[in-house]
Design a protein around this motif. Structure first.
Motif, PDB file in Angstrom:
ATOM      1  N   PHE A  13       9.777  18.687  45.347  1.00  0.00           N
ATOM      2  CA  PHE A  13      10.478  19.531  44.379  1.00  0.00           C
ATOM      3  C   PHE A  13      10.047  20.979  44.581  1.00  0.00           C
ATOM      4  CE2 PHE A  13      11.406  21.457  40.291  1.00  0.00           C
ATOM      5  CZ  PHE A  13      12.643  20.911  39.980  1.00  0.00           C
ATOM      6  N   LEU A  14      10.990  21.820  44.984  1.00  0.00           N
ATOM      7  CA  LEU A  14      10.733  23.253  45.154  1.00  0.00           C
ATOM      8  C   LEU A  14      11.092  23.987  43.860  1.00  0.00           C
ATOM      9  CD1 LEU A  14      12.114  24.008  48.734  1.00  0.00           C
ATOM     10  CD2 LEU A  14       9.736  24.152  48.014  1.00  0.00           C
ATOM     11  N   LYS A  80      18.617  27.815  52.116  1.00  0.00           N
ATOM     12  CA  LYS A  80      18.222  26.605  51.392  1.00  0.00           C
ATOM     13  C   LYS A  80      17.968  26.910  49.922  1.00  0.00           C
ATOM     14  CE  LYS A  80      16.774  22.468  50.480  1.00  0.00           C
ATOM     15  NZ  LYS A  80      17.779  21.402  50.229  1.00  0.00           N
ATOM     16  N   MET A  81      17.335  28.059  49.650  1.00  0.00           N
ATOM     17  CA  MET A  81      17.094  28.455  48.262  1.00  0.00           C
ATOM     18  C   MET A  81      18.412  28.702  47.538  1.00  0.00           C
ATOM     19  SD  MET A  81      15.107  31.754  46.712  1.00  0.00           S
ATOM     20  CE  MET A  81      16.511  32.796  47.039  1.00  0.00           C
ATOM     21  N   GLN A  88      21.826  23.276  41.642  1.00  0.00           N
ATOM     22  CA  GLN A  88      20.838  22.928  40.612  1.00  0.00           C
ATOM     23  C   GLN A  88      20.021  21.701  41.013  1.00  0.00           C
ATOM     24  OE1 GLN A  88      20.082  24.686  37.591  1.00  0.00           O
ATOM     25  NE2 GLN A  88      21.217  26.180  38.814  1.00  0.00           N
ATOM     26  N   ASP A  89      19.819  21.554  42.309  1.00  0.00           N
ATOM     27  CA  ASP A  89      19.012  20.459  42.853  1.00  0.00           C
ATOM     28  C   ASP A  89      17.904  21.078  43.694  1.00  0.00           C
ATOM     29  OD1 ASP A  89      17.916  18.185  43.885  1.00  0.00           O
ATOM     30  OD2 ASP A  89      19.709  17.514  44.969  1.00  0.00           O
ATOM     31  N   GLN A  90      16.687  21.044  43.172  1.00  0.00           N
ATOM     32  CA  GLN A  90      15.558  21.721  43.818  1.00  0.00           C
ATOM     33  C   GLN A  90      14.822  20.831  44.813  1.00  0.00           C
ATOM     34  OE1 GLN A  90      15.233  24.944  43.065  1.00  0.00           O
ATOM     35  NE2 GLN A  90      16.908  24.731  41.602  1.00  0.00           N
ATOM     36  N   HIS A 176       7.155  27.372  44.989  1.00  0.00           N
ATOM     37  CA  HIS A 176       7.567  28.367  45.965  1.00  0.00           C
ATOM     38  C   HIS A 176       9.055  28.186  46.203  1.00  0.00           C
ATOM     39  CE1 HIS A 176       6.947  31.413  48.903  1.00  0.00           C
ATOM     40  NE2 HIS A 176       5.663  31.180  49.107  1.00  0.00           N
ATOM     41  N   PHE A 177       9.693  29.168  46.877  1.00  0.00           N
ATOM     42  CA  PHE A 177      11.117  29.013  47.161  1.00  0.00           C
ATOM     43  C   PHE A 177      11.362  28.523  48.582  1.00  0.00           C
ATOM     44  CE2 PHE A 177      10.105  33.343  48.347  1.00  0.00           C
ATOM     45  CZ  PHE A 177      10.852  33.583  49.478  1.00  0.00           C
ATOM     46  N   PHE A 178      10.277  28.349  49.363  1.00  0.00           N
ATOM     47  CA  PHE A 178      10.391  27.690  50.663  1.00  0.00           C
ATOM     48  C   PHE A 178       9.060  27.005  50.977  1.00  0.00           C
ATOM     49  CE2 PHE A 178       8.824  31.920  51.710  1.00  0.00           C
ATOM     50  CZ  PHE A 178       7.851  31.684  52.673  1.00  0.00           C
ATOM     51  N   CYS A 179       9.078  26.147  51.980  1.00  0.00           N
ATOM     52  CA  CYS A 179       7.888  25.370  52.335  1.00  0.00           C
ATOM     53  C   CYS A 179       7.044  26.114  53.358  1.00  0.00           C
ATOM     54  CB  CYS A 179       8.294  24.011  52.911  1.00  0.00           C
ATOM     55  SG  CYS A 179       9.160  22.945  51.744  1.00  0.00           S
TER      56      CYS A 179
END
Length: 312
Positions: A13-14, A80-81, A88-90, A176-179
């Protein structure tokens, strides 16, 4: 905590930059604009360099690679963000998160090497002008870029492969908004000491060595320029490397800023916001820095835009 087997497909889950539903449309619009500006700006730089034969030199060859790397880096993270906000799917799969983290690591280290190589190019051009064409021939430039790319890829793959040996808990969340590889390792329930040591060592070497090379190059560049008798020669020399020095300051400055922020502030959300400064802002600003401070790029851009405008 319960540990989930590595063979099971995991979802992570981001959390992104904010959970506020009222702010998400604003963030979506802002980052969409940033993404489009970055892609358009870097594409223009690459088109200008390829279009104008006067720019087919080592410095602009490296700049072309830097622009491509910046486009690739922002394309890995921002779309991706934007999709996550829109749907609405994180969630992101573990494989997707690990791949994203690997590519981010590759692009970041490759950027460090490219900036170091560009500083070396300036150093040879100003300190050893008579040997420049011999030392910085086409073959040497390609080899420097290939070595930088291969080392960056090996570094990213090494971190990713070591992550696969870790076991993870069932509740996987990244604020975070990315990995990033470091963020993924924090999710592990098993011992990750080796992973953390490797991240510290590789980051210190692969970011520190280019930085040391940049500092070494500019110390000698400044020393050589100050010895020049004419003010015109001094101005030309400083203007040649001024854009590069601005880009280096922006990249390393924001990087160190985020590192210090992560040590001082114990808030994952604020650290994620601070990460925008090194992952999003430099790729967007680099084309503006080079186009505003570099006369050759300005002229080439005018030719490209003028040629496109003349088409019916």
């Amino acid at each position: 905590m319960e540990v989930k087997n590595r063979s099971v497909v995991l979802d992570i889950f981001l959390h992104g930059l904010t959970d506020d539903t009222e702010l998400q449309p604003v963030i979506f619009g802002l980052f969409l604009c940033i993404y489009l500006i970055t892609i358009f700006g870097n594409l223009l730089i690459m088109l200008a360099i390829n279009y104008d034969s006067h720019l087919h030199t080592p410095m602009y060859f490296f700049l072309c690679n830097l622009s491509f790397n910046d486009m690739y880096l922002i394309t890995i993270t921002v779309p991706k963000m934007l999709v996550n906000i829109q749907t609405q799917d994180q969630r992101i799969t573990f494989a997707g998160c690990l791949s994203q983290g690997c590519f981010v690591a590759v692009c970041t280290i490759f950027e460090c090497f490219l900036l170091g190589v560009m500083a070396y190019d300036c150093y040879i051009a100003i300190c050893y002008p008579l040997r420049y064409t011999v030392l910085m021939n086409s073959c040497s430039c390609v080899i420097l870029v290939l070595i930088s790319l291969v080392v960056s890829i090996v570094n990213g793959l090494l971190h990713s492969l070591l992550v696969l040996h870790l076991s993870f808990c069932i509740d996987l969340e990244i604020f975070h908004f990315f990995c990033e590889i470091a963020q993924i390792i924090k999710l592990a329930c098993s011992d990750s000491l080796i992973n953390n040591i490797l991240i510290f060592v590789t980051a210190s070497v692969f970011a520190g060595v280019p930085l040391f090379g940049i500092i070494f190059s500019y110390v000698h560049i400044v020393s050589t320029v100050l010895k020049m008798p004419s003010s015109e020669g001094k101005y030309k020399a400083f203007s040649t490397c001024g854009s590069h020095l601005s880009v280096v300051s922006l990249f390393y400055g924001t990087g160190f800023g985020v590192y210090i922020t992560s040590r001082v502030i114990d808030s994952p959300k604020k650290i994620a916001v601070a990460s925008v400064m090194y992952s999003i802002i430099p790729p967007m600003m680099n084309p503006f820095i080079y186009s505003m401070r570099n006369r050759d790029i300005k002229e080439a851009l005018k030719k490209v835009i003028g040629r496109r405008a003349s088409f019916p």
